[in-house]
Design an enzyme around this catalytic site. Sequence first.
Site, short mmCIF file in Angstrom:
data_model
loop_
_atom_site.label_atom_id
_atom_site.label_comp_id
_atom_site.label_asym_id
_atom_site.label_seq_id
_atom_site.Cartn_x
_atom_site.Cartn_y
_atom_site.Cartn_z
N ASP A 534 0.84 -1.19 0.00
CA ASP A 534 0.00 0.00 0.00
C ASP A 534 0.88 1.24 0.00
O ASP A 534 2.09 1.17 0.21
CB ASP A 534 -0.95 -0.02 1.21
CG ASP A 534 -0.19 -0.13 2.53
OD1 ASP A 534 0.56 0.82 2.87
OD2 ASP A 534 -0.34 -1.15 3.23
N GLU A 614 22.11 -22.45 -18.25
CA GLU A 614 21.29 -21.55 -17.43
C GLU A 614 22.11 -20.37 -16.93
O GLU A 614 21.63 -19.24 -16.85
CB GLU A 614 20.70 -22.32 -16.25
CG GLU A 614 19.59 -23.29 -16.66
CD GLU A 614 19.16 -24.21 -15.53
OE1 GLU A 614 17.98 -24.52 -15.44
OE2 GLU A 614 20.03 -24.65 -14.73
#
Length: 728
Positions: A534, A614
């Site tokens: 928030d 990777e």
Amino acid sequence: MIILDSEARLFTLQTRNTTYQMKVDEKGVLLHTYYGAKLQGGDLSRLIRFADRGFSPNPSQVGNDRTYSLDTLPQEYACAGTGDFRLPALELELADGSHAAELRYVEAKACRGKYTLEGLPAFFASPEEADTLAITLEDAAAHIRVELLYGVFEACDLITRAVRIRNCGQEPVRLRRAASLCLDFPGAELDFVTFDGGHVKERGLNRAPLRPGIQSVGSVRGISSHQHNPFVMLCEPSAGEEHGLCYGAALVYSGNFEAAAEREQFETARLTLGIHPFHFCWTLEAGEAFTTPEAALICSPNGFGQMSRQFHQAVRSHLLRDVWHSRRKPVLVNSWEAFYFDYDHQRLLRFAREAAALGVELFVLDDGWFGHRDNDSTSLGDWWVHPKKLPEGLGALSREINALGMEFGLWIEPEMVSEDSELYRAHPDWVLNPPGRPYTRGRCQLVLDYTRPEVRTYIFSSLQKVLDDAHVSFLKWDMNRALAQVWSAGLPADRQGEVYHRYVLGVYDLLERMRQANPHTLIEGCSGGGGRFDMGMLYYTPQIWCSDNTDAIDRLRIQYGTSFAYPPATMGAHVSAVPNEQTGRSVPLETRGVVALSGTFGYEMDMGALSQQEKDVVAKQIADYKESYDLIQTGDYYRLTPPSPDGAPTAWLHVSADQRTALLCLVSGQVHAAQPFRYLKLRGLDPRLQYRITGEDLSWPGDVLMQAGYPLPMLGEYQSLRLWLKAE
Ligand code: GLA
């Protein structure tokens, strides 16, 4: 700009694209006349209609004029108990037991610069960037003064509101409800849009037409919550990303909230937003004042996209106090999903070495480093290093990490205590719980009573000892349960209705102290992922871990919903291992990178377990991160297609302010054989410029990309694209 016409008692707030107006009528009532697309000005009270409506009573001042009722007029700050039966903004309980309030105009003042709210997070601005309007209203019988504060940020169409309520009488007064925002709309043909979900599925967009009565979302969990976000929208039914009138309203607050919309009998609507009235009761003794949290409003006449970009700009420039704003944030690796609690000094160092070799710049040691925390049932509150796991201490570990060329970060959860802890054994009364009641535990832990200054001071000093010893440049501030059995030993029975709010104020107080004592430490917020995502937290923690769900496909939906109010740079996003912990899904590493790169970016996996192939992908991702950092931090964000349950690709675009550079990101969902030909219409480009797209020889005109669309290659399931567009 604020146009204050004292004689006409007319107040007009003008931003770049919108107009907001209020007027005091001859009875002294502050009416809301308009909020929407920008108008030249003038007195818009002519829009207000009067009619004799049965069962809508008339205030004493109007005698028997049955056309004047507070129940039908658009009001700026509505009160309960005196004839307006719609959603109230203010509900008082007076010393005589009555619940009536009626506010009348006293005065208004405007000044350069933005008001501040002591102890509360709020948007800020230089005197050139924003203006303040303060309108004072009064209930003469109750001796209550209410100051409505408005911050007007012209460039980003932002209007902030907060309310100060002062008891000017001799008797105590209780606040039962004190909304930050009350907004009346002349029509109710509106959709209410909320962002809902739960733990590991935060902020999913839900949209429904307003139906008669009250619709609301909120939290009574003590935190703003995973379940509903304190950001909502109202919009025309036809509004979409690029068109239509819409209003976004955010509460700059991290505790209980309520966002309610009412469609009333005469087809008008009211929106209120503020602290949730559940178990809220605040006593104002003579002379005392209460300040509500701030609400932030943006209206866009041109759809959700513009509203979001204005919110992003407002949050970035006027809310985030990012101690690292002048430098690129380091690529981080977090130990949580790599090891959980299972590590020691050597294992961490090996992990750090492997990460450093791949170009990772910040090592964040997550949960498990303190007390004797080998699982989540113990040691919260004992903020000293785990002697068995880390016998050489955090200072030594952080120095060794620094020697690898990496910064060191640390996880904390300072609002909590485990029953198995020195802290709990010494101070069992420091937890929130009514006397004599068995505990309601959450993740085996209890909540510390942050309403009490001595509790905050203790936690501050024990954490500060750790920070003084280790060189910590990043803190992850977590909070892993909701509040229940909310009762404080520090307050009398008739003040227990203040605990929820005082708790949030206590959290803000400690965050501010920590920030000030460690001015170079960036604090990341977290609450089991996005349980406290928030604008209140963002004022202290300029980035927040978006969700404990790190599955790239689920993250598309979470980050999409989050982006309506919050800029990508605030969204904590990491690449994690597959099959994913939460979903069991395996998504290619490249795609996991594309999703995390549109957030704060980092890794949350054992980097030593990666194959050479990777590792090459990781090296490329880190290079991509550095290249796109500025654009993602400061660029305009366009949602091109929403995440779709039927698997159509999800696409978004970052565009630079000068429109010369853009980054197109796209992730394919489930695919089926014989895929359709797809053209993706881009936005935000300059139609007159030619753009060269990664991997293509011929450039594309901006207008073609926006009007005809870019022909998409056929992608396999969960594959992705990340394409640069650079103007020639
Ligand atoms: C919460 C956080 C995770 C991790 C754990 C540690 O769930 O969201 O990222 O830090 O706590 O216990």
